[in-house]
Design a protein around this motif. Structure first.
Motif, PDB file in Angstrom:
ATOM      1  N   GLN A  58      88.802  65.571  39.705  1.00 32.43           N
ATOM      2  CA  GLN A  58      89.128  66.734  40.525  1.00 32.43           C
ATOM      3  C   GLN A  58      90.624  66.986  40.616  1.00 32.43           C
ATOM      4  N   ARG A  59      91.406  65.966  40.280  1.00 27.69           N
ATOM      5  CA  ARG A  59      92.850  66.123  40.347  1.00 27.69           C
ATOM      6  C   ARG A  59      93.461  65.795  38.997  1.00 27.69           C
ATOM      7  N   VAL A  60      94.381  66.658  38.580  1.00 28.41           N
ATOM      8  CA  VAL A  60      95.099  66.430  37.329  1.00 28.41           C
ATOM      9  C   VAL A  60      96.574  66.729  37.546  1.00 28.41           C
ATOM     10  N   SER A  61      97.383  66.200  36.647  1.00 28.54           N
ATOM     11  CA  SER A  61      98.817  66.460  36.695  1.00 28.54           C
ATOM     12  C   SER A  61      99.351  66.482  35.267  1.00 28.54           C
ATOM     13  N   TYR A  62     100.341  67.330  35.033  1.00 27.03           N
ATOM     14  CA  TYR A  62     100.916  67.460  33.703  1.00 27.03           C
ATOM     15  C   TYR A  62     102.439  67.433  33.773  1.00 27.03           C
ATOM     16  N   ALA A  63     103.024  66.937  32.711  1.00 29.63           N
ATOM     17  CA  ALA A  63     104.469  67.081  32.551  1.00 29.63           C
ATOM     18  C   ALA A  63     104.781  68.555  32.328  1.00 29.63           C
ATOM     19  N   ASP A  64     105.931  68.980  32.798  1.00 30.29           N
ATOM     20  CA  ASP A  64     106.313  70.386  32.649  1.00 30.29           C
ATOM     21  C   ASP A  64     106.326  70.818  31.182  1.00 30.29           C
ATOM     22  N   SER A  65     106.675  69.893  30.305  1.00 29.93           N
ATOM     23  CA  SER A  65     106.819  70.225  28.887  1.00 29.93           C
ATOM     24  C   SER A  65     105.484  70.542  28.212  1.00 29.93           C
ATOM     25  N   VAL A  66     104.373  70.141  28.825  1.00 25.68           N
ATOM     26  CA  VAL A  66     103.069  70.393  28.198  1.00 25.68           C
ATOM     27  C   VAL A  66     102.169  71.286  29.036  1.00 25.68           C
ATOM     28  N   LYS A  67     102.627  71.631  30.222  1.00 21.00           N
ATOM     29  CA  LYS A  67     101.813  72.439  31.124  1.00 21.00           C
ATOM     30  C   LYS A  67     101.452  73.766  30.459  1.00 21.00           C
ATOM     31  N   GLY A  68     100.178  74.117  30.534  1.00 22.08           N
ATOM     32  CA  GLY A  68      99.709  75.347  29.913  1.00 22.08           C
ATOM     33  C   GLY A  68      99.296  75.190  28.464  1.00 22.08           C
ATOM     34  N   ARG A  69      99.638  74.077  27.847  1.00 22.38           N
ATOM     35  CA  ARG A  69      99.275  73.834  26.446  1.00 22.38           C
ATOM     36  C   ARG A  69      98.311  72.670  26.289  1.00 22.38           C
ATOM     37  N   PHE A  70      98.425  71.660  27.141  1.00 25.09           N
ATOM     38  CA  PHE A  70      97.593  70.472  27.059  1.00 25.09           C
ATOM     39  C   PHE A  70      96.599  70.468  28.222  1.00 25.09           C
ATOM     40  N   THR A  71      95.424  69.896  27.955  1.00 27.97           N
ATOM     41  CA  THR A  71      94.409  69.754  28.989  1.00 27.97           C
ATOM     42  C   THR A  71      93.827  68.353  28.940  1.00 27.97           C
ATOM     43  N   ILE A  72      93.866  67.660  30.063  1.00 26.05           N
ATOM     44  CA  ILE A  72      93.255  66.327  30.156  1.00 26.05           C
ATOM     45  C   ILE A  72      91.887  66.468  30.790  1.00 26.05           C
ATOM     46  N   SER A  73      90.941  65.692  30.293  1.00 31.05           N
ATOM     47  CA  SER A  73      89.599  65.703  30.857  1.00 31.05           C
ATOM     48  C   SER A  73      88.987  64.326  30.651  1.00 31.05           C
ATOM     49  N   ARG A  74      87.841  64.092  31.273  1.00 28.41           N
ATOM     50  CA  ARG A  74      87.197  62.794  31.132  1.00 28.41           C
ATOM     51  C   ARG A  74      85.693  62.960  31.226  1.00 28.41           C
ATOM     52  N   ASP A  75      85.019  62.032  30.596  1.00 26.79           N
ATOM     53  CA  ASP A  75      83.566  61.945  30.669  1.00 26.79           C
ATOM     54  C   ASP A  75      83.258  60.516  31.071  1.00 26.79           C
ATOM     55  N   ASN A  76      83.016  60.306  32.346  1.00 27.47           N
ATOM     56  CA  ASN A  76      82.821  58.945  32.842  1.00 27.47           C
ATOM     57  C   ASN A  76      81.540  58.316  32.284  1.00 27.47           C
ATOM     58  N   ALA A  77      80.569  59.126  31.968  1.00 25.86           N
ATOM     59  CA  ALA A  77      79.332  58.590  31.393  1.00 25.86           C
ATOM     60  C   ALA A  77      79.597  57.974  30.021  1.00 25.86           C
ATOM     61  N   LYS A  78      80.601  58.499  29.334  1.00 28.40           N
ATOM     62  CA  LYS A  78      80.958  57.990  28.016  1.00 28.40           C
ATOM     63  C   LYS A  78      82.189  57.090  28.059  1.00 28.40           C
ATOM     64  N   ASN A  79      82.734  56.878  29.249  1.00 25.67           N
ATOM     65  CA  ASN A  79      83.959  56.074  29.386  1.00 25.67           C
ATOM     66  C   ASN A  79      85.064  56.575  28.463  1.00 25.67           C
ATOM     67  N   THR A  80      85.232  57.864  28.413  1.00 23.21           N
ATOM     68  CA  THR A  80      86.185  58.463  27.484  1.00 23.21           C
ATOM     69  C   THR A  80      87.043  59.506  28.197  1.00 23.21           C
ATOM     70  N   VAL A  81      88.311  59.488  27.855  1.00 24.67           N
ATOM     71  CA  VAL A  81      89.265  60.478  28.337  1.00 24.67           C
ATOM     72  C   VAL A  81      89.799  61.244  27.132  1.00 24.67           C
ATOM     73  N   TYR A  82      90.012  62.523  27.336  1.00 21.49           N
ATOM     74  CA  TYR A  82      90.456  63.394  26.251  1.00 21.49           C
ATOM     75  C   TYR A  82      91.788  64.046  26.597  1.00 21.49           C
ATOM     76  N   LEU A  83      92.515  64.383  25.561  1.00 20.21           N
ATOM     77  CA  LEU A  83      93.709  65.195  25.713  1.00 20.21           C
ATOM     78  C   LEU A  83      93.637  66.298  24.666  1.00 20.21           C
ATOM     79  N   GLN A  84      93.311  67.502  25.118  1.00 20.11           N
ATOM     80  CA  GLN A  84      93.278  68.656  24.235  1.00 20.11           C
ATOM     81  C   GLN A  84      94.672  69.236  24.161  1.00 20.11           C
ATOM     82  N   MET A  85      95.214  69.296  22.958  1.00 19.87           N
ATOM     83  CA  MET A  85      96.584  69.776  22.766  1.00 19.87           C
ATOM     84  C   MET A  85      96.547  71.041  21.925  1.00 19.87           C
ATOM     85  N   THR A  86      97.114  72.103  22.438  1.00 16.06           N
ATOM     86  CA  THR A  86      97.171  73.362  21.716  1.00 16.06           C
ATOM     87  C   THR A  86      98.621  73.817  21.584  1.00 16.06           C
TER      88      THR A  86
END
Length: 129
Positions: A58-86
């Motif tokens: 429910q809470r996320v934070s980004y460095a200013d240099s990537v804000k608006g371009r990167f998205t962090i997400s997680r799937d706890n059922a899969k024990n996996t965290v993602y970083l989508q970078m555009t």
């Protein structure tokens, strides 16, 4: 202990996208809530914060240099965290590290390197101009 394995890095051109994954395992990871984060380290530079996400996601934070371009997400059922970078830029070139922090809080996010207990080996991201 917690084991973290990053994947998804590679060589791309400026403007391209990549999705990094961090697969977590281990007895500690199963027993505790984990705040998760992504950091990066470019050649000759110190490791820096990129993004963080709470256990509840429910809470996320980004460095200013990537804000608006990167998205962090997680799937706890899969024990996996993602970083989508555009919209990748050459200055995004670095080794990207996944990190985990054992916590009793579902909502806290951690943005300092010293907050984290566990680190992956890193995955190289290279962005050519």
């Amino acid at each position: 202990q917690v084991q973290l394995v990053e994947s998804g890095g590679g060589l791309v051109q400026a403007g391209d996208s990549l999705r990094l994954s961090c697969a977590a395992s281990g007895r500690t990871f199963s027993r505790y809530s984990m705040g998760m984060g992504w950091f990066r380290q470019a050649p000759g530079k110190e490791r820096e914060f990129v993004a963080a996400i709470s256990w509840s996601d429910q809470r996320v934070s980004y460095a200013d240099s990537v804000k608006g371009r990167f998205t962090i997400s997680r799937d706890n059922a899969k024990n996996t965290v993602y970083l989508q970078m555009t919209s990748l830029k050459p200055e995004d070139t670095a080794v990207y590290y996944c990190a985990a922090k054992s916590t009793h809080s579902l909502e806290v996010i951690y943005v300092q390197i010293n907050d984290y207990d566990h680190w992956g080996q890193g995955t190289q991201v290279t962005v050519s101009s």
